[in-house]
Design an enzyme around this catalytic site. Sequence first.
Site, mmCIF file in Angstrom:
data_model
loop_
_atom_site.group_PDB
_atom_site.id
_atom_site.type_symbol
_atom_site.label_atom_id
_atom_site.label_comp_id
_atom_site.label_asym_id
_atom_site.label_seq_id
_atom_site.Cartn_x
_atom_site.Cartn_y
_atom_site.Cartn_z
ATOM 1 N N GLU A 143 0.784 -1.195 0.117
ATOM 2 C CA GLU A 143 0.059 0.020 -0.002
ATOM 3 C C GLU A 143 0.949 1.063 -0.081
ATOM 4 O OE1 GLU A 143 -3.151 0.055 0.017
ATOM 5 O OE2 GLU A 143 -3.516 -2.201 0.087
ATOM 6 N N CYS A 198 -2.391 9.555 2.580
ATOM 7 C CA CYS A 198 -1.825 8.775 1.100
ATOM 8 C C CYS A 198 -2.919 9.229 -0.154
ATOM 9 C CB CYS A 198 -1.742 7.453 1.350
ATOM 10 S SG CYS A 198 -3.242 6.459 1.889
#
Length: 481
Positions: free
Chosen positions: A217, A251
């Site tokens: 990720e 993010c």
Amino acid sequence: MTRNEDSTHMAALLHRQRSAFLQEEPPSLALRKARLARLRAAVLTHREALKDAVSADFGHRSRHETDIMELSCVIQAIDYLSSHLRRFMKRERRHVHLFYRSARAYVEYQPLGVVGVMAPWNYPISLTLVPLATALAAGNRAMLKPSELTPRTSEALRRMLAKAFREEEVAVVLGGPEIGAAFSALPFDHLLFTGSTQVGRKVMRAASDHLVPLTLELGGKSPAIVARGHVNGRTLQSLVYGKLSNAGQTCVAPDYALVHEDDLEAFIAQYAATVQRFYPDGLSSADYTTIASNRHYDRLLGLVEDARRRGARIIEMGDRSVHVSGHERERSLPPTLIVNVADDAPIMQEEIFGPVMPVRTYHQIDEAIAYVNARPRPLALYYFGTEDGDCARLLERTTSGNVGINNTLIHVAQDDLPFGGIGPSGMGAYHGIEGFRAMSHAKGVFVQGRWNLPGLLHAPFGRLADMAVALTLGKAKASPP
Ligand code: NAD
């Protein structure tokens, strides 16, 4: 401890977890739910301590943000996994070809064993505990390596989990890049890493020694494209929310905006008005989070100053020096727009991860599509406009992790959507059933039935074999001369 001692200690932990996993009966639905319930109770009991720890680590972190963007996400994920687990675990019947009928085929989702989880500092609670909840739901044991950059939170997590779980079930390892490197080299049954693309590469290299399957990720520059005529209150509310929550240290925050050239001035004015509405006390607002470390603060200042030197138009909404109750609040960075900066400026090259938004203009939607496609595939992509032909074209022509239409960030909170990037923004996905499956082994099982037609097909092959072959391949034709 020396690095070798650390590695030996971690390897011993992994060995103990794996032995306990192998000795245990296959974890039942009830046991998995009980573990999730233990995790849920622990989070709620330690809620205030966790919030204090994150805020102390950041310098200042909005307590509402920690509640909404971390703790609620964890509880929501646990509840979703618990209530859908029976379905996720269910054996899946699969198709059997006519030729093999009377046999059965099915897929069994089996726990993998021990899952490693490596987490970053920006959402240090949810990015450690949602993967943990997923690992437990899939019937695994887990070893966690939270970030060294949020030491109080990592320690609070360690203490909390040590009370709720035996070390053979869940263990926390603390340390920086050296420990991270040794951790990523352990022979886990699966490793989920959340962090930068740069470190993700190293993790993948380390994991390759033992062929450890990975979920990566990672990060990147997520664009927000505003369709012509769609600069309005709803659009700006969502963009400012996405950019300034956690001071942009998210993010999936919109990294930069592509705005139609006719709408630029309206965009700037409405962005500033929305910031003012969200943070009426400016940067001293309790809900405006600071930059978590000096290194990132200096990096962000450097990006803005570089854009200024290049002649970009800079709009800063607030003062860098902030005083709260007579004390200076360190590392507060004002919401900033940077208009039409050159593409080769570092701020258009690296992930910003702060409350700074470059705005570029476009003329036609195809220009915006080409701009996105000329860059690494992003973790998220946002579109503001009606769901018309341009929107469909953008969705079809670009490849990213998730997409938000008329919304930022909230796609991450949908437990029934996979979450993960593509290419440099990540590999694999988790959340909900995708997470459950990433941390399970899909074992295909074929059970021979009473009638076994293929069993008759063995050497020496005869007419029966020819008939069976004709059934799938058709009658043999004479070869061409
Ligand atoms: P990072 O990559 O520096 O650190 C992540 C983890 O890796 C930490 O636990 C760290 O200790 C460890 N680590 C550091 N160096 C290592 C090495 N050489 N070998 C092995 N492990 C090492 O990331 P960060 O700065 O903590 O987080 C910010 C980055 O994470 C941003 O790029 C952001 O986009 C990304 N991120 C992605 C997601 C997502 O879900 N896709 C979520 C949050 C953050």
